[in-house]
Design an enzyme around this catalytic site. Structure first.
Site, PDB file in Angstrom:
ATOM      1  N   CYS A  46       0.972  -1.038   0.073  1.00 37.71           N
ATOM      2  CA  CYS A  46      -0.131   0.164   0.104  1.00 37.71           C
ATOM      3  C   CYS A  46       0.973   1.304  -0.072  1.00 37.71           C
ATOM      4  CB  CYS A  46      -1.062  -0.067   1.233  1.00 37.71           C
ATOM      5  SG  CYS A  46      -1.946  -1.369   1.435  1.00 37.71           S
TER       6      CYS A  46
HETATM    7  C1  BEZ Z   1       0.507  -4.712   1.939  1.00 36.06           C
HETATM    8  O1  BEZ Z   1       0.043  -3.454   1.460  1.00 36.06           O
HETATM    9  O2  BEZ Z   1       1.992  -4.998   1.944  1.00 36.06           O
HETATM   10  C2  BEZ Z   1      -0.324  -5.572   2.500  1.00 36.06           C
HETATM   11  C3  BEZ Z   1      -1.514  -5.306   2.975  1.00 36.06           C
HETATM   12  C4  BEZ Z   1      -2.134  -6.449   3.448  1.00 36.06           C
HETATM   13  C5  BEZ Z   1      -2.087  -7.719   3.645  1.00 36.06           C
HETATM   14  C6  BEZ Z   1      -0.743  -7.892   2.943  1.00 36.06           C
HETATM   15  C7  BEZ Z   1       0.160  -7.098   2.552  1.00 36.06           C
END
Ligand code: BEZ
Length: 224
Positions: A46
């Site tokens: 994200c």
């Molecule tokens: C991420 O943005 O890295 C992420 C978010 C939720 C679960 C796994 C990864």
């Protein structure tokens, strides 16, 4: 909650964001809007998504597109996370360029159909998916995509779809092929007759011969 479908009018909503309280339709004005949700603040993928979108803010602005991120985390969490995003993506020019909605109650996530169906009834574990909606100035949903938490989205693809949508709004007799980017040949809508196509595109049409004998593949580069 019924799924949002292409062509649906996105209902207006009010939300708390990192730039204060906003009302979607007022925020939108006469622009296009991209609303994009993500699973959680302070997560690696994200961070890259919000950062890369911020880096390309001028590309969106040039196309009259406003950006609106969504997350179910709290406002103060967003504010702290934005500092991390700016530190990680050093090429974000100036201030962080778009608001992030704080949807702690998940009310908006449910309304906009962004809740992952895994654990959807468990308030503590139900994450939002990487939903992305492109909304036109008439508030109609023009593109919807959902990516899993494991896969970050492509900013180039967001811009490519905007370019395609804005082009076909201007010239409804054309459509854009797979992997198309501006400058490449476009295709003529099958319902346009050959005679009409010749009138509309006097610069030239390539009619591709197919084993079926049908000439539904008609392309042109001279459409502007
Ligand atoms: C991420 O943005 O890295 C992420 C978010 C939720 C679960 C796994 C990864």
């Amino acid at each position: 909650m019924p799924a949002l479908r292409l062509g649906d009018t996105i209902p207006n909503f009010k939300a708390n964001t990192t730039e204060g309280s906003i009302d979607l339709y007022s925020y939108q004005g006469k622009s296009w809007v991209i609303i994009f949700s993500h699973p959680a603040d302070f997560t690696p993928v994200c961070t890259t998504e919000l950062g890369r979108i911020a880096v390309h803010q001028e590309e969106f602005k040039k196309r009259n597109v406003k950006l609106l991120a969504h997350s179910c985390d709290k406002l103060n969490s967003h504010v702290d996370w934005v500092n991390d995003i700016k530190s990680y993506c050093k090429d974000i020019p100036g201030d962080f360029p778009y608001p992030i909605i704080a949807d702690e109650t998940r009310e908006l996530a449910v309304k906009l159909d962004m809740i992952d169906q895994n654990n959807k009834d468990d308030e503590d574990r139900a994450l939002t998916v990487r939903a992305l909606y492109i909304i036109d100035p008439a508030h109609k949903l023009r593109l919807s995509m959902q990516y899993p938490a494991s896969t970050g989205r492509s900013v180039d693809e967001m811009i490519r779809v905007i370019d395609s949508l804005q082009l076909v709004d201007k010239i409804p007799q054309i459509v854009t092929p797979a992997n198309w980017v501006p400058g490449e040949k476009v295709m003529i809508v099958p319902t346009v007759s050959d005679a009409e196509a010749d009138k509309l595109f006097p610069g030239g049409i390539d009619r591709v011969s197919m084993p079926s004998g049908l000439t539904y593949v008609r392309t042109t580069t001279k459409y502007m």
